[in-house]
Design a protein around this motif. Sequence first.
Motif, PDB file in Angstrom:
ATOM      1  N   LEU A 132       0.821  -1.208   0.000  1.00 11.65           N
ATOM      2  CA  LEU A 132       0.000   0.000   0.000  1.00 11.65           C
ATOM      3  C   LEU A 132       0.855   1.259   0.000  1.00 11.65           C
ATOM      4  N   ALA A 133       1.927   1.248   0.774  1.00 13.37           N
ATOM      5  CA  ALA A 133       2.807   2.420   0.797  1.00 13.37           C
ATOM      6  C   ALA A 133       3.376   2.693  -0.592  1.00 13.37           C
ATOM      7  N   GLY A 134       3.761   1.629  -1.301  1.00 16.61           N
ATOM      8  CA  GLY A 134       4.273   1.799  -2.653  1.00 16.61           C
ATOM      9  C   GLY A 134       3.232   2.375  -3.592  1.00 16.61           C
ATOM     10  N   CYS A 135       2.004   1.875  -3.514  1.00 22.05           N
ATOM     11  CA  CYS A 135       0.920   2.410  -4.352  1.00 22.05           C
ATOM     12  C   CYS A 135       0.642   3.871  -4.015  1.00 22.05           C
ATOM     13  N   HIS A 136       0.583   4.185  -2.725  1.00 25.02           N
ATOM     14  CA  HIS A 136       0.248   5.541  -2.300  1.00 25.02           C
ATOM     15  C   HIS A 136       1.315   6.544  -2.714  1.00 25.02           C
ATOM     16  N   ARG A 137       2.569   6.127  -2.710  1.00 24.64           N
ATOM     17  CA  ARG A 137       3.638   7.031  -3.173  1.00 24.64           C
ATOM     18  C   ARG A 137       3.443   7.409  -4.632  1.00 24.64           C
ATOM     19  N   ARG A 138       2.762   6.579  -5.389  1.00 22.38           N
ATOM     20  CA  ARG A 138       2.525   6.844  -6.811  1.00 22.38           C
ATOM     21  C   ARG A 138       1.138   7.429  -7.074  1.00 22.38           C
ATOM     22  N   GLY A 139       0.445   7.791  -6.006  1.00 17.14           N
ATOM     23  CA  GLY A 139      -0.839   8.451  -6.179  1.00 17.14           C
ATOM     24  C   GLY A 139      -1.986   7.521  -6.475  1.00 17.14           C
ATOM     25  N   VAL A 140      -1.854   6.238  -6.128  1.00 14.78           N
ATOM     26  CA  VAL A 140      -2.890   5.250  -6.410  1.00 14.78           C
ATOM     27  C   VAL A 140      -3.410   4.666  -5.101  1.00 14.78           C
ATOM     28  N   ALA A 141      -4.729   4.658  -4.951  1.00 10.01           N
ATOM     29  CA  ALA A 141      -5.383   3.961  -3.844  1.00 10.01           C
ATOM     30  C   ALA A 141      -6.051   2.710  -4.399  1.00 10.01           C
ATOM     31  N   PHE A 169      -5.337   9.577  -6.919  1.00 14.00           N
ATOM     32  CA  PHE A 169      -5.509  10.749  -6.067  1.00 14.00           C
ATOM     33  C   PHE A 169      -4.312  11.693  -6.180  1.00 14.00           C
ATOM     34  N   GLY A 170      -3.377  11.414  -7.092  1.00 13.78           N
ATOM     35  CA  GLY A 170      -2.210  12.276  -7.267  1.00 13.78           C
ATOM     36  C   GLY A 170      -2.610  13.662  -7.724  1.00 13.78           C
ATOM     37  N   ASP A 171      -1.719  14.610  -7.483  1.00  8.43           N
ATOM     38  CA  ASP A 171      -1.955  16.009  -7.847  1.00  8.43           C
ATOM     39  C   ASP A 171      -3.203  16.568  -7.164  1.00  8.43           C
ATOM     40  N   GLY A 172      -3.527  16.020  -5.985  1.00  9.49           N
ATOM     41  CA  GLY A 172      -4.654  16.539  -5.224  1.00  9.49           C
ATOM     42  C   GLY A 172      -6.007  16.163  -5.772  1.00  9.49           C
ATOM     43  N   CYS A 173      -6.061  15.185  -6.665  1.00 15.08           N
ATOM     44  CA  CYS A 173      -7.336  14.764  -7.261  1.00 15.08           C
ATOM     45  C   CYS A 173      -8.183  14.058  -6.198  1.00 15.08           C
ATOM     46  N   PRO A 174      -9.400  14.557  -5.921  1.00 18.91           N
ATOM     47  CA  PRO A 174     -10.218  13.932  -4.876  1.00 18.91           C
ATOM     48  C   PRO A 174     -10.808  12.607  -5.354  1.00 18.91           C
ATOM     49  N   MET A 175     -11.030  11.711  -4.423  1.00 18.15           N
ATOM     50  CA  MET A 175     -11.684  10.444  -4.730  1.00 18.15           C
ATOM     51  C   MET A 175     -13.080  10.449  -4.109  1.00 18.15           C
ATOM     52  N   THR A 176     -14.044   9.944  -4.855  1.00 18.06           N
ATOM     53  CA  THR A 176     -15.416   9.829  -4.385  1.00 18.06           C
ATOM     54  C   THR A 176     -15.991   8.507  -4.894  1.00 18.06           C
ATOM     55  N   GLY A 177     -17.197   8.188  -4.451  1.00 18.66           N
ATOM     56  CA  GLY A 177     -17.882   6.997  -4.947  1.00 18.66           C
ATOM     57  C   GLY A 177     -17.837   5.861  -3.948  1.00 18.66           C
ATOM     58  N   LEU A 178     -18.931   5.120  -3.873  1.00 14.48           N
ATOM     59  CA  LEU A 178     -19.014   3.967  -2.976  1.00 14.48           C
ATOM     60  C   LEU A 178     -18.359   2.781  -3.664  1.00 14.48           C
ATOM     61  N   VAL A 179     -17.075   2.601  -3.376  1.00 14.53           N
ATOM     62  CA  VAL A 179     -16.261   1.556  -3.994  1.00 14.53           C
ATOM     63  C   VAL A 179     -15.692   0.680  -2.883  1.00 14.53           C
TER      64      VAL A 179
END
Length: 287
Positions: A132-141, A169-179
């Motif tokens: 997860l840390a690796g994904c988050h460093r690249r802006g991916v959840a 979520f990189g570049d401050g892109c917000p995430m939404t949606g029931l996923v």
Amino acid sequence: MTAGGEEALRREYVIGDEIGRGRFGTVRRCYAAATGAPFALKSTPKAPLRALEADPLDLALAEQEPKVHLLVSAPPPASRHVVALHAAFEDADAVHLVLDLCEGGDLFSLVSAGPLPEPEAADLAAQLADALAGCHRRGVAHRDVKPDNLFFDASGALRLGDFGSAGWFGDGCPMTGLVGTPYYVAPEVVAGKEYTEKVDVWSAGVVLYVMLSGTVPFYGATAGEIFEAVLRGNLRFPPRAFAGVSPEAKDLMRRMLCKDVSRRFSAEQVLRHPWIVSRGGSAAVAC
């Protein structure tokens, strides 16, 4: 993504037997034509997705899966505990992803047999946090962390797979949606708010709870009841299920399953928690 679809795919890979089936597609074994190296081939037909007019989110996620998965797989690798994407092929009918082959089963099968000893749970939790840390460093959840999406490779290492629900979520892109999956989804997702990559840490906290107790922390007979329990976030450690679990392990779960997102641990903080370090989880990540 490689153009040419299945025709190009069959020039580069020999397609074998089916080894899995998901909501929208199938997973088959395949082999590189040039070397014979084994891989997994995930094929998603487009027709069923286009028919989902009532839920356009499913179609959007399916279309972005190859791009997001490639982002977390590109060298240098985000983490050795992420199932890597090696090639992608697309035509008018389907998307085909060539992935690492993980033949050691999944975490769901392992925890179905009962709770795990603390050292083993800490080892696996560290590997998941590293992914997860690796994904988050690249802006991916990932947004759908659960035992079913955690696989074991031939060496026994844990690998995070299935990025079909992943978000950028990189570049401050917000995430939404029931996923996500009801038992594992974070309260801010259920509440319909914008959310951050820390939804993955919440889900990982649920996974850790399941590994140590064999039960989920937030239960209901229906999806609606589960969501209500998640929103309440009343974390308990029933004595019968947690009689032998250490205070340090419970402390980590409280920090991962914290409703206050500002106080919830990040994946990097999970890796530094004393329970993870003392139980040898960090050493497993470096191997």
